[in-house]
Scaffold this active site. Structure first.
Site, PDB file in Angstrom:
ATOM      1  N   TYR A   1       7.412   5.290  14.280  1.00  0.00           N
ATOM      2  CA  TYR A   1       7.916   6.579  13.775  1.00  0.00           C
ATOM      3  C   TYR A   1       6.686   7.285  12.871  1.00  0.00           C
ATOM      4  CZ  TYR A   1       8.150   5.513   8.957  1.00  0.00           C
ATOM      5  OH  TYR A   1       7.728   5.089   7.405  1.00  0.00           O
TER       6      TYR A   1
ATOM      7  N   LYS B   1       2.930   1.825  11.517  1.00  0.00           N
ATOM      8  CA  LYS B   1       4.049   2.606  10.964  1.00  0.00           C
ATOM      9  C   LYS B   1       5.237   2.296  11.782  1.00  0.00           C
ATOM     10  CE  LYS B   1       4.761   7.302   9.324  1.00  0.00           C
ATOM     11  NZ  LYS B   1       4.883   6.791   7.797  1.00  0.00           N
TER      12      LYS B   1
ATOM     13  N   GLU C   1      -0.161  -0.111  -2.309  1.00  0.00           N
ATOM     14  CA  GLU C   1       0.393   1.405  -2.338  1.00  0.00           C
ATOM     15  C   GLU C   1       1.623   1.309  -2.976  1.00  0.00           C
ATOM     16  OE1 GLU C   1       0.301   2.387   1.749  1.00  0.00           O
ATOM     17  OE2 GLU C   1       1.388   0.390   2.480  1.00  0.00           O
TER      18      GLU C   1
ATOM     19  N   LEU D   1      -0.832   1.594   4.975  1.00  0.00           N
ATOM     20  CA  LEU D   1      -0.741   2.490   6.077  1.00  0.00           C
ATOM     21  C   LEU D   1      -1.962   3.775   5.733  1.00  0.00           C
ATOM     22  CD1 LEU D   1       0.699   3.559   8.406  1.00  0.00           C
ATOM     23  CD2 LEU D   1       1.984   5.238   6.711  1.00  0.00           C
TER      24      LEU D   1
END
Length: 280
Positions: free
Chosen positions: A31, A147, A179, A203
Site C-alpha cells: 500500500y 510497505k 522508528e 521503512l
C-alpha cells in the site's frame, strides 16, 4: 464515495472483493498513502518508486504502469473533488483458490488495485503541541522496509503505547531506536540531527527523504545513524515524520519531558521549511 477499483472509478457499493483474495487471507500485498495539496498528489514519483521496489522484493508484478496509476488516481481525486486530503491505495496479489501458502505465478493470478480519497487538513494541533510516546520493544518482522499490508506488529505496538496512556510508540530493537509505530523517528543530540539509516529495520520514508535534503541544504548537522536508548537522557529534541502528519514533535518519552515538553528549535525549523517546500 468513489473508489478506484482496478482501472475503474466506481461507487463504493459496486466494489466486490473475493474471500479468496490473498490480501484478506495473508496480508499479501502493498500500500501507499499520499497527501493531496491543492488537488495534486505530493511526491507521487517517490511514492511510486517505493511501491515498485517493494513489489520487486515480494515478487509481485504490478498490473499498471506509473502513468496509468497516476492517471487513475488523478481521476479519483477529481471524482471526489478533494482539494486537500489523503489518498490511499493498495495492491493485492490477487485471488488464488483454493487457499494456498505458496506464491502463485503471474499467470495464475491478477493483482487487484483499490484506492480511496478522504479530505484531510494539516494536523496543526499535533504539529504545535506534539505527542507523547513510550518505549516499546520492536517485535515486528525483519522486512520493515517493505510497505506491506501486514501491519499487525505496528498496530500492536501502538496499542501497547495507548494502553500505557501515550499517543505513540518509539520502537526499540537490540537497544537502539528504530522508528515509531507508523512514522520515522528523529532525535537531536548535541545539536546534531539523527535518524535511523534505511535498511530492513525501518521503512524508507518519503517525508524522511525530503527532510534529509532540506536539513543538509540548510546546513544542519545530520547523521543517518541508529540512536541507542542509553542516550535518551541526552536527547534535546525528538520528532516523527510521515506523509500524513508531515513533522510532529514528541514532547515526552515514558513520562519524561523532552525540551521541557515543548517543540524544539530544529523541529520547528524543519516543520516550516518542509511546508515552504510543499508550497513551492
Amino acid at each position: 464515495m468513489h473508489i478506484l477499483w482496478n482501472d475503474q472509478i466506481v461507487e463504493r457499493s459496486e466494489v466486490k472483493l473475493d474471500i479468496e483474495d490473498r490480501a484478506y487471507q495473508f496480508g499479501d500485498g502493498l500500500y501507499e498513502a499520499l497527501r493531496i495539496y491543492d488537488g495534486e498528489m505530493f511526491m507521487f514519483d517517490e511514492h511510486f518508486a517505493r511501491l515498485k521496489r517493494c513489489a520487486d522484493e515480494i515478487r509481485l508484478k504490478l498490473p499498471f504502469t506509473k502513468s496509468e496509476l497516476k492517471n487513475n488516481l488523478d481521476k479519483l481525486i477529481a471524482a471526489e473533488n478533494v482539494d486537500g486530503g489523503e489518498i490511499y491505495f493498495q495492491v493485492s496479489r490477487g485471488v488464488l483458490a483454493p487457499r494456498n501458502h505458496r506464491i502463485p505465478s503471474s499467470e495464475e493470478v491478477k493483482p487487484v488495485l483499490t484506492g480511496n480519497v478522504i479530505p484531510y487538513e494539516r494536523p496543526i494541533d499535533k504539529q504545535k503541541h506534539g505527542e507523547t510516546a513510550c518505549l516499546v520493544e520492536d517485535k515486528r518482522w525483519l522486512h520493515c522496509n517493505i510497505k506491506s499490508l501486514s501491519l499487525l506488529g505496528n498496530i500492536l505496538s501502538l496499542d501497547e503505547a495507548r494502553q500505557k496512556g501515550c499517543d505513540d510508540a518509539l520502537l526499540v530493537r537490540d537497544g537502539f531506536f528504530t522508528e515509531a509505530s507508523a512514522s520515522n523517528a528523529w532525535f537531536v543530540i548535541d545539536g546534531i540531527l539523527y535518524t535511523h539509516p534505511d535498511g530492513n529495520l525501518v521503512l524508507p520514508g518519503i517525508t524522511k527523504l525530503r527532510l534529509l535534503e532540506i536539513a543538509r541544504s540548510e546546513g544542519l548537522s545530520v547523521k543517518e545513524e541508529a540512536v541507542p536508548v542509553s542516550k535518551l537522557e541526552q536527547v534535546e529534541e525528538c520528532f516523527v515524520s510521515n506523509s500524513i502528519w508531515e513533522v510532529a514533535p514528541v514532547v515526552s518519552v515514558d513520562g519524561k519531558p523532552i525540551n521541557g515538553g515543548k517543540i524544539g528549535k530544529i523541529t520547528k525549523f524543519l516543520q516550516e521549511k518542509y511546508i515552504e517546500w510543499i508550497n513551492k
